[in-house]
Scaffold this motif. Structure first.
Motif, short mmCIF file in Angstrom:
data_model
loop_
_atom_site.label_atom_id
_atom_site.label_comp_id
_atom_site.label_asym_id
_atom_site.label_seq_id
_atom_site.Cartn_x
_atom_site.Cartn_y
_atom_site.Cartn_z
N ASN A 1 -17.69 1.57 43.37
CA ASN A 1 -18.46 1.42 42.14
C ASN A 1 -18.02 2.40 41.07
N ILE A 2 -17.71 3.62 41.48
CA ILE A 2 -17.27 4.63 40.52
C ILE A 2 -15.92 4.26 39.95
N CYS A 3 -15.03 3.75 40.79
CA CYS A 3 -13.71 3.30 40.31
C CYS A 3 -13.87 2.17 39.31
N LEU A 4 -14.78 1.22 39.60
CA LEU A 4 -15.00 0.11 38.69
C LEU A 4 -15.56 0.60 37.36
N GLN A 5 -16.47 1.56 37.41
CA GLN A 5 -17.05 2.09 36.18
C GLN A 5 -16.00 2.75 35.29
N ASN A 6 -14.93 3.23 35.87
CA ASN A 6 -13.87 3.89 35.10
C ASN A 6 -12.66 2.99 34.89
N PHE A 7 -12.25 2.25 35.94
CA PHE A 7 -11.04 1.45 35.84
C PHE A 7 -11.23 0.23 34.94
N LEU A 8 -12.40 -0.39 34.98
CA LEU A 8 -12.64 -1.56 34.13
C LEU A 8 -12.56 -1.22 32.64
N PRO A 9 -13.28 -0.20 32.16
CA PRO A 9 -13.14 0.15 30.75
C PRO A 9 -11.71 0.55 30.38
N LEU A 10 -11.04 1.30 31.25
CA LEU A 10 -9.66 1.71 30.98
C LEU A 10 -8.76 0.50 30.86
N SER A 11 -8.90 -0.46 31.78
CA SER A 11 -8.06 -1.66 31.76
C SER A 11 -8.36 -2.54 30.56
N ILE A 12 -9.64 -2.72 30.25
CA ILE A 12 -10.02 -3.56 29.11
C ILE A 12 -9.47 -2.98 27.81
N SER A 13 -9.58 -1.67 27.64
CA SER A 13 -9.10 -1.05 26.41
C SER A 13 -7.58 -1.15 26.31
N ALA A 14 -6.87 -0.94 27.43
CA ALA A 14 -5.40 -1.02 27.41
C ALA A 14 -4.92 -2.44 27.12
N LEU A 15 -5.57 -3.44 27.71
CA LEU A 15 -5.18 -4.83 27.49
C LEU A 15 -5.51 -5.27 26.06
N THR A 16 -6.67 -4.85 25.55
CA THR A 16 -7.03 -5.18 24.18
C THR A 16 -6.03 -4.57 23.21
N PHE A 17 -5.60 -3.36 23.49
CA PHE A 17 -4.59 -2.69 22.67
C PHE A 17 -3.25 -3.43 22.73
N SER A 18 -2.80 -3.75 23.94
CA SER A 18 -1.50 -4.39 24.10
C SER A 18 -1.46 -5.79 23.51
N PHE A 19 -2.58 -6.51 23.61
CA PHE A 19 -2.61 -7.89 23.13
C PHE A 19 -3.23 -8.00 21.74
N ASP A 20 -3.34 -6.88 21.04
CA ASP A 20 -3.75 -6.95 19.65
C ASP A 20 -2.83 -7.92 18.91
N PRO A 21 -3.37 -8.88 18.17
CA PRO A 21 -2.53 -9.91 17.56
C PRO A 21 -1.38 -9.38 16.70
N PHE A 22 -1.65 -8.34 15.91
CA PHE A 22 -0.57 -7.79 15.08
C PHE A 22 0.49 -7.13 15.95
N MET A 23 0.07 -6.48 17.02
CA MET A 23 1.01 -5.87 17.96
C MET A 23 1.93 -6.93 18.55
N VAL A 24 1.37 -8.01 19.03
CA VAL A 24 2.17 -9.08 19.66
C VAL A 24 3.09 -9.74 18.64
N SER A 25 2.56 -9.99 17.44
CA SER A 25 3.35 -10.63 16.41
C SER A 25 4.52 -9.76 15.97
N THR A 26 4.30 -8.45 15.93
CA THR A 26 5.33 -7.54 15.43
C THR A 26 6.36 -7.17 16.49
N PHE A 27 5.90 -6.88 17.70
CA PHE A 27 6.79 -6.34 18.72
C PHE A 27 7.14 -7.33 19.83
N ARG A 28 6.62 -8.55 19.72
CA ARG A 28 7.02 -9.65 20.60
C ARG A 28 6.93 -9.23 22.08
N GLU A 29 8.03 -9.42 22.82
CA GLU A 29 8.01 -9.13 24.27
C GLU A 29 7.76 -7.65 24.56
N LEU A 30 8.05 -6.79 23.61
CA LEU A 30 7.89 -5.35 23.85
C LEU A 30 6.43 -4.92 23.87
#
Length: 251
Positions: free
Chosen positions: A178-207
């Motif tokens: 439960n403690i891992c989920l409380q920390n890993f889920l927010p960390l993963s959600i924030s990292a994925l939201t950052f990586s898949f930000d539309p401007f990020m994807v449009s600008t840097f493509r596969e990178l």
């Protein structure tokens, strides 16, 4: 056999190490989900709508609007975001070392691994960032971008998601899972939201996939030290190093 007290002490130690020391008395932490759902919603739009600049920037604009609303409803915002002034020097020093390390690592990936996978990196010379005059981009614009991005994705989004998950999953007898989920889920959600930000994807493509790794590292730094200055410095130094090396090679 391991006694119950020993087990509980181990769990408490794990929780103290992984969870940043931030006040639990927060209002409107759920606003952090607005940019998450906005990012998901962008990819549900028709393809021709996704080409519009306004649509690409909408999730980030919503995020800053949510941040302003959250700040209005809460006090001690600088502490909650990890911006206490006595953390500046230590944060910049540590962040610089981490930024150099990530910069070298990611430069190697972009120059060797990506071409080996068939990715043409020459498009980087045509990105909006590459069109900005050198003396503006380095270092001022890079630092400004790093400040805005980290305030959004780590200080606000990650920090508030951590609070939200802790509030809704308060357990009398927490387990390691439960403690891992409380920390890993927010960390993963924030990292994925950052990586898949539309401007990020449009600008840097596969990178843009590299941003997942960066987002996880920067997010962990914020969780471990609760020092946004460190994360901003790591981000800025890494991008400065990437910018200098790639600009020299591609132009």
């Amino acid at each position: 056999m391991i006694s119950t007290n020993c087990y509980e002490e181990t769990i408490d130690a794990f929780h103290d190490h992984c969870t940043p020391v931030i006040s639990q008395k927060e209002r409107a932490s759920g606003l952090a989900f607005l940019p998450v759902f906005a990012t998901i919603g962008f990819y549900l739009l028709p393809a021709h709508w996704q080409l519009h600049t306004a649509a690409q920037f909408a999730p980030q604009l919503m995020a800053y609007g949510a941040l302003c609303t959250w700040a209005y409803k809460n006090g001690d915002q600088l502490h909650k975001l990890g911006l206490k002034f006595n953390n500046i020097q230590a944060g910049i020093l540590r962040g610089t070392v981490i930024g150099i390390t990530l910069g070298i690592l990611n430069t190697g990936i972009i120059l060797t691994v990506m071409p080996a996978l068939g990715v043409d990196i020459n498009f980087l010379s045509q990105t909006p960032h590459a069109q900005v005059p050198f003396w503006i981009m380095l270092p001022w614009f890079i630092i400004l971008i790093a400040m805005g991005v980290e305030l959004n994705f780590r200080g606000f989004l990650l920090g508030r998601l951590l609070i939200w998950f802790q509030d809704v999953r308060q357990l009398d007898h927490p387990s390691t899972t439960n403690i891992c989920l409380q920390n890993f889920l927010p960390l993963s959600i924030s990292a994925l939201t950052f990586s898949f930000d539309p401007f990020m994807v449009s600008t840097f493509r596969e990178l843009h996939w590299i941003a997942i790794w960066d987002g996880l590292v920067w997010g962990w730094l914020w969780m471990r030290w609760h020092n946004l200055y460190m994360v901003i410095a790591a981000h800025a130094v890494e991008v400065i190093l990437l910018y200098l090396i790639l600009r020299g090679i591609l132009t």
